[in-house]
Design a protein around this motif. Sequence first.
Motif, PDB file in Angstrom:
ATOM      1  N   PHE A 130      -8.020 117.745  97.754  1.00 24.37           N
ATOM      2  CA  PHE A 130      -6.768 117.955  97.031  1.00 24.37           C
ATOM      3  C   PHE A 130      -5.868 116.749  97.276  1.00 24.37           C
ATOM      4  CE2 PHE A 130      -2.887 120.206  95.648  1.00 24.37           C
ATOM      5  CZ  PHE A 130      -3.393 120.870  94.533  1.00 24.37           C
ATOM      6  N   PHE A 131      -4.733 116.725  96.614  1.00 24.64           N
ATOM      7  CA  PHE A 131      -3.851 115.556  96.672  1.00 24.64           C
ATOM      8  C   PHE A 131      -2.848 115.658  97.820  1.00 24.64           C
ATOM      9  CE2 PHE A 131      -5.092 116.340  92.272  1.00 24.64           C
ATOM     10  CZ  PHE A 131      -5.735 115.142  91.976  1.00 24.64           C
ATOM     11  N   THR A 132      -2.347 114.505  98.230  1.00 22.48           N
ATOM     12  CA  THR A 132      -1.327 114.461  99.272  1.00 22.48           C
ATOM     13  C   THR A 132       0.051 114.656  98.638  1.00 22.48           C
ATOM     14  OG1 THR A 132      -1.010 112.078  99.055  1.00 22.48           O
ATOM     15  CG2 THR A 132      -2.719 112.822 100.585  1.00 22.48           C
ATOM     16  N   CYS A 138       4.345 113.974  94.740  1.00 18.94           N
ATOM     17  CA  CYS A 138       5.817 113.950  94.681  1.00 18.94           C
ATOM     18  C   CYS A 138       6.366 112.558  94.410  1.00 18.94           C
ATOM     19  CB  CYS A 138       6.391 114.512  95.974  1.00 18.94           C
ATOM     20  SG  CYS A 138       5.839 116.196  96.319  1.00 18.94           S
ATOM     21  N   THR A 139       5.978 111.998  93.266  1.00 19.87           N
ATOM     22  CA  THR A 139       6.548 110.729  92.835  1.00 19.87           C
ATOM     23  C   THR A 139       7.996 110.967  92.386  1.00 19.87           C
ATOM     24  OG1 THR A 139       5.639 111.096  90.623  1.00 19.87           O
ATOM     25  CG2 THR A 139       4.310 109.804  92.148  1.00 19.87           C
ATOM     26  N   ALA A 140       8.669 109.897  92.029  1.00 21.68           N
ATOM     27  CA  ALA A 140      10.103 109.984  91.739  1.00 21.68           C
ATOM     28  C   ALA A 140      10.437 111.073  90.716  1.00 21.68           C
ATOM     29  CB  ALA A 140      10.600 108.632  91.248  1.00 21.68           C
ATOM     30  N   ALA A 183       9.476 123.611  95.391  1.00 27.28           N
ATOM     31  CA  ALA A 183       8.230 124.317  95.690  1.00 27.28           C
ATOM     32  C   ALA A 183       7.891 124.280  97.183  1.00 27.28           C
ATOM     33  CB  ALA A 183       7.083 123.708  94.896  1.00 27.28           C
ATOM     34  N   GLY A 184       8.750 123.659  97.982  1.00 31.62           N
ATOM     35  CA  GLY A 184       8.520 123.603  99.420  1.00 31.62           C
ATOM     36  C   GLY A 184       7.515 122.583  99.848  1.00 31.62           C
ATOM     37  N   ILE A 185       7.272 121.567  99.019  1.00 34.15           N
ATOM     38  CA  ILE A 185       6.307 120.502  99.343  1.00 34.15           C
ATOM     39  C   ILE A 185       7.072 119.310  99.879  1.00 34.15           C
ATOM     40  CG2 ILE A 185       4.547 118.947  98.418  1.00 34.15           C
ATOM     41  CD1 ILE A 185       4.096 121.069  96.203  1.00 34.15           C
ATOM     42  N   LYS A 186       6.701 118.876 101.070  1.00 35.34           N
ATOM     43  CA  LYS A 186       7.397 117.754 101.724  1.00 35.34           C
ATOM     44  C   LYS A 186       6.416 116.625 101.982  1.00 35.34           C
ATOM     45  CE  LYS A 186      10.616 120.911 104.020  1.00 35.34           C
ATOM     46  NZ  LYS A 186      11.155 121.385 105.315  1.00 35.34           N
ATOM     47  N   LYS A 243       1.406 124.505  97.359  1.00 38.14           N
ATOM     48  CA  LYS A 243       1.812 124.123  98.718  1.00 38.14           C
ATOM     49  C   LYS A 243       0.689 124.288  99.735  1.00 38.14           C
ATOM     50  CE  LYS A 243       5.309 125.166 102.246  1.00 38.14           C
ATOM     51  NZ  LYS A 243       6.496 126.006 102.587  1.00 38.14           N
ATOM     52  N   LYS A 244      -0.110 125.364  99.592  1.00 40.63           N
ATOM     53  CA  LYS A 244      -1.129 125.637 100.613  1.00 40.63           C
ATOM     54  C   LYS A 244      -2.322 124.685 100.550  1.00 40.63           C
ATOM     55  CE  LYS A 244      -3.148 129.414  97.886  1.00 40.63           C
ATOM     56  NZ  LYS A 244      -3.283 130.882  97.791  1.00 40.63           N
ATOM     57  N   TYR A 245      -2.458 123.957  99.442  1.00 43.89           N
ATOM     58  CA  TYR A 245      -3.592 123.034  99.312  1.00 43.89           C
ATOM     59  C   TYR A 245      -3.221 121.580  99.566  1.00 43.89           C
ATOM     60  CZ  TYR A 245      -5.896 126.979  97.009  1.00 43.89           C
ATOM     61  OH  TYR A 245      -6.431 128.205  96.725  1.00 43.89           O
ATOM     62  N   VAL A 246      -1.943 121.258  99.534  1.00 41.85           N
ATOM     63  CA  VAL A 246      -1.496 119.863  99.652  1.00 41.85           C
ATOM     64  C   VAL A 246      -2.016 119.229 100.944  1.00 41.85           C
ATOM     65  CG1 VAL A 246       0.520 118.363  99.972  1.00 41.85           C
ATOM     66  CG2 VAL A 246       0.555 120.160  98.235  1.00 41.85           C
ATOM     67  N   GLY A 247      -2.651 118.052 100.782  1.00 50.08           N
ATOM     68  CA  GLY A 247      -3.139 117.309 101.936  1.00 50.08           C
ATOM     69  C   GLY A 247      -4.507 117.703 102.431  1.00 50.08           C
TER      70      GLY A 247
END
Length: 370
Positions: free
Chosen positions: A349-351, A356-358, A367-370, A341-345
């Motif tokens: 790192f990846f968005t 979060c594909t289907a 995991a709290g990733i939006k 979660k802390k690295y997303v975006g």
Amino acid sequence: MHAALRGIALGTITLSLALSTAACGSADQADGKDSDKSKKGPLTIGLLLPENQTARYERFDKPLMVKKIKELAGKDTKVLYANAKQDANLQQQQVETMITKKVDALIVDAVDAKSISSSVKKADDSNIPVVAYDRLAEGPIKAYTSVDNPRVGRIQAQSLLDELGDKADKGKIVMMNGSVTDPNAKMYKDGAHSVLDGKVKIGKEYDTKEWKPENANENMKGAISSLGKKNIVGVYSANDGMAGGIITALKRAGFDKDKLPPVTGQDAELNAVQRILAGSQFMSVYKPYVPETSAAAEFAVALARGESLDKIASSKTDSQSEKGVPTKIVTPLPLTKDDIKKYVGKSGFFTAKEICTADFKKACTEAGIK
């Protein structure tokens, strides 16, 4: 995070990359013939990466380096790029092409660190300084940047031990190391052994040809056949690509997909990040690509212009053929489900959209990733 792992992730870097005392010359001394370089206009920088099976090279390394080189040397600077697709002979030909095109500096991530040495020598003889990127290539390289490779192995091994807990002495682990042609593979391996030896039984250990997932898959099939499914409690995999092949072998051998033994990795590839979220891969190692690619770009531009590397390098490294190579080492970090979660975006790192594909929407939400 477990205290032992935290110490690995956050502790002071202590790196010894002296691979041989029988060196053929000093990088500082070799720089002498480049000292009259003073090119101030647009540059042409060559960039040779080793393979495209690992997504990181095309997704992160290349664009980040190109961007940084142009920031440093101007928009008119050209970056000539080629990928060797895991073919050492092809990469040697690519070096020849860069020499013919008279690039001002060359960044090389070697497929085979030893066989590239003659090509590095040819570039050096043509007054083209070579920066070894990610792997310490042999030959008269002028600078080197990578992550703290022994630390990568220690992070992977400590993560595995922490996850196994009291299961560590109730079975055996399989060690799937990288290719013997890659000097980094030995450092990962040595780092892992420094943590694992005496604390867990290593049932089978492999050096995986060319890092290929299909070779890791075959090795894992052999390990399962030899050791027995019930006796394997964990798998040390040196990178994410091999982890994918290993996990496929485990599933096909009848391991419950929800109760796979913990499998490590490295590179924080997209597929691996998704596997970690879904629970089939336990962890990976995130190597911050921005500082590593930036260092390579800074070295290349400074060398092309005949400038000092003192403000870029933080240490020096000895290879089997060169002493005192100016070096910049980057600290790797563990990547478990709780860390994603802390690295997303973030850059390198990846968005959330990519992750979060289907098939992974539910895992991302959990995991709290939006």
